[in-house]
Design a protein around this motif. Structure first.
Motif, short mmCIF file in Angstrom:
data_model
loop_
_atom_site.label_atom_id
_atom_site.label_comp_id
_atom_site.label_asym_id
_atom_site.label_seq_id
_atom_site.Cartn_x
_atom_site.Cartn_y
_atom_site.Cartn_z
N ALA A 199 -1.97 -14.73 6.83
CA ALA A 199 -0.93 -14.14 7.38
C ALA A 199 -1.39 -13.76 8.83
N TYR A 200 -0.55 -13.90 9.87
CA TYR A 200 -0.99 -13.29 11.00
C TYR A 200 -0.17 -12.06 11.32
N LEU A 201 -0.98 -10.76 11.56
CA LEU A 201 -0.26 -9.59 11.68
C LEU A 201 -0.08 -8.93 13.11
N ALA A 202 1.12 -9.07 13.61
CA ALA A 202 1.31 -8.46 14.72
C ALA A 202 2.59 -7.40 14.81
N HIS A 203 2.36 -6.08 14.79
CA HIS A 203 3.18 -5.09 14.41
C HIS A 203 4.12 -4.87 15.82
N PRO A 204 5.47 -4.69 15.69
CA PRO A 204 6.24 -4.82 17.21
C PRO A 204 5.92 -3.41 17.66
N THR A 205 5.41 -2.27 17.10
CA THR A 205 5.24 -1.31 18.02
C THR A 205 3.60 -1.38 18.30
N ASP A 206 3.08 -0.39 19.26
CA ASP A 206 1.95 -0.53 19.53
C ASP A 206 0.81 -0.58 18.59
N VAL A 207 -0.27 -1.23 18.37
CA VAL A 207 -1.25 -1.44 17.12
C VAL A 207 -1.67 0.17 16.96
N GLY A 208 -1.73 1.02 17.91
CA GLY A 208 -2.30 2.18 17.55
C GLY A 208 -1.51 3.28 17.23
N SER A 209 -0.14 2.95 17.07
CA SER A 209 0.78 3.78 16.67
C SER A 209 0.67 4.10 15.06
N PRO A 210 1.10 5.38 14.71
CA PRO A 210 1.16 5.83 13.23
C PRO A 210 1.99 4.84 12.29
N ALA A 211 3.02 4.37 12.98
CA ALA A 211 3.99 3.48 12.26
C ALA A 211 3.23 2.01 11.95
N ALA A 212 2.38 1.63 12.90
CA ALA A 212 1.58 0.32 12.77
C ALA A 212 0.70 0.55 11.55
N THR A 213 -0.02 1.63 11.74
CA THR A 213 -1.35 1.89 10.86
C THR A 213 -0.55 2.00 9.46
N GLU A 214 0.54 2.77 9.09
CA GLU A 214 1.02 2.69 7.64
C GLU A 214 1.65 1.36 7.20
N ALA A 215 2.38 0.52 8.07
CA ALA A 215 2.72 -0.64 7.78
C ALA A 215 1.88 -1.61 7.46
N VAL A 216 0.75 -1.85 8.53
CA VAL A 216 -0.22 -2.69 8.50
C VAL A 216 -0.97 -2.48 7.23
N GLY A 217 -1.41 -1.37 6.84
CA GLY A 217 -2.09 -1.07 5.53
C GLY A 217 -1.34 -1.40 4.18
N ALA A 218 -0.04 -0.88 4.36
CA ALA A 218 0.85 -1.44 3.12
C ALA A 218 0.99 -2.84 3.12
N LEU A 219 1.35 -3.48 3.83
CA LEU A 219 1.63 -4.90 3.87
C LEU A 219 0.26 -5.50 3.51
N ALA A 220 -0.69 -5.17 4.05
CA ALA A 220 -2.14 -5.93 3.77
C ALA A 220 -2.33 -5.62 2.15
N ARG A 221 -2.22 -4.37 1.69
CA ARG A 221 -2.50 -4.29 0.29
C ARG A 221 -1.60 -5.14 -0.78
N GLU A 222 -0.33 -5.18 -0.13
CA GLU A 222 0.67 -6.22 -0.72
C GLU A 222 0.24 -7.37 -0.86
N ALA A 223 -0.12 -8.07 0.41
CA ALA A 223 -0.45 -9.42 0.39
C ALA A 223 -1.72 -9.63 -0.57
N VAL A 224 -2.71 -8.90 -0.45
CA VAL A 224 -3.96 -9.03 -1.50
C VAL A 224 -3.36 -8.99 -2.98
N GLY A 225 -2.38 -8.11 -3.17
CA GLY A 225 -2.04 -8.22 -4.61
C GLY A 225 -1.34 -9.47 -4.94
N LEU A 226 -0.65 -10.16 -3.82
CA LEU A 226 0.00 -11.55 -4.11
C LEU A 226 -0.94 -12.65 -4.00
N GLY A 227 -2.30 -12.26 -3.69
CA GLY A 227 -3.08 -13.37 -3.58
C GLY A 227 -3.20 -14.00 -2.12
N VAL A 228 -2.59 -13.32 -1.09
CA VAL A 228 -2.77 -13.61 0.54
C VAL A 228 -3.67 -12.88 0.81
#
Length: 277
Positions: free
Chosen positions: A61-90
């Motif tokens: 997966a290519y991850l580009a968050h719609p808010t700035d990468v340094g925003s708290p929203a990006a930090t939370e979402a990228v971390g959560a999605l990455a963990r879910e991806a790994v759990g699904l084998g991605v």
């Protein structure tokens, strides 16, 4: 491309955006199967319930968050999605980050700690920020008002970012666990960049530098929420302080060629009528 990536399915988040659309095009050109991730296809960064369906069966997966990468929203979402991806084998994940942005460190760390085979691509200021997005209208009217002073920036063509991302995705373990910094081939001030666009279009254009605070007042006048204005004012005040006035060799390192020059970008965009009023 390695043998086991020839039939790779890649989730491309922000697939209709400035970088995602180019990553999707470059991935298809490389023979990958692209799964576009956008609200139009049922993927929403703000709705975690939509993530599993987009990730299931993908290899990367290519991850580009719609808010700035340094925003708290990006930090939370990228971390959560990455963990879910790994759990699904991605496990093969590539994050678009910003070169020199201290605020992005938390988001990058959220990716690193997810268990993924990660790569961070840190990009300089996009050349396409002059041709797509909020700066375009000012240029069409003949003036760019922006808080960049006379700082020099190695503007990077988004097509080079896309080519780097696809090479990283298909390069096996070569770039896993690494940060790759990409820039254009030379330094330009924003004034010089506007002059190149002016020359390419044959239209008179000027650059007016303002302070980050003054630019924040402009954003507020456009209806940008106060919290976002405060974040952007702080971001511009730091990113445009000269810390990025140097070249990075990521494009040549990954692709074995020089990055595209700003003049090429300006001429192509002008030929397409980008800045016609």
């Amino acid at each position: 491309m390695t043998e086991n990536t020839r039939n790779m399915t890649v989730l491309v988040t922000g697939a209709t955006g400035r970088t995602g659309s180019r990553v999707a095009a470059a991935a298809r050109a490389a023979g990958l199967t692209v799964r576009p991730g956008s609200r139009a296809t049922g993927f929403d960064w703000d709705e975690p319930s939509t993530w599993a369906g987009a990730l299931a069966g993908a290899a990367a997966a290519y991850l580009a968050h719609p808010t700035d990468v340094g925003s708290p929203a990006a930090t939370e979402a990228v971390g959560a999605l990455a963990r879910e991806a790994v759990g699904l084998g991605v496990r093969r994940l590539v994050l678009l980050s910003s070169r020199g942005e201290e605020q992005a460190a938390a988001t990058e760390e959220a990716l690193r700690s997810s268990g993924a085979h990660w790569t961070v691509v840190r990009a300089a200021w996009f050349a396409q920020n002059f041709s797509e997005g909020p700066l375009v209208e000012g240029l069409r009217q003949g003036e760019l008002v922006f808080p960049a002073g006379e700082v020099r920036e190695p503007f990077v063509d988004v097509r080079d970012i896309a080519d780097v991302v696809v090479a990283v995705l298909t390069g096996g373990e070569r770039f896993a666990g690494r940060e790759v910094e990409v820039s254009g081939p030379r330094l330009l001030t924003f004034r010089e960049a506007v002059a190149e666009i002016s020359a390419a279009t044959g239209e008179a254009m000027t650059y007016t530098p303002v302070s980050a605070r003054e630019y924040g007042e402009v954003l507020a006048g456009f209806g940008v929420p106060a919290e976002e204005v405060a974040f952007l004012v702080d971001l511009f005040g730091s990113l445009l302080d000269g810390r990025n006035s140097h070249l990075s060799d990521g494009v040549r390192e990954v692709l074995g060629r020089a990055p595209r020059d700003f003049t090429e970008f300006a001429r192509e965009a002008a030929a397409g009528g980008t800045w016609k009023a």
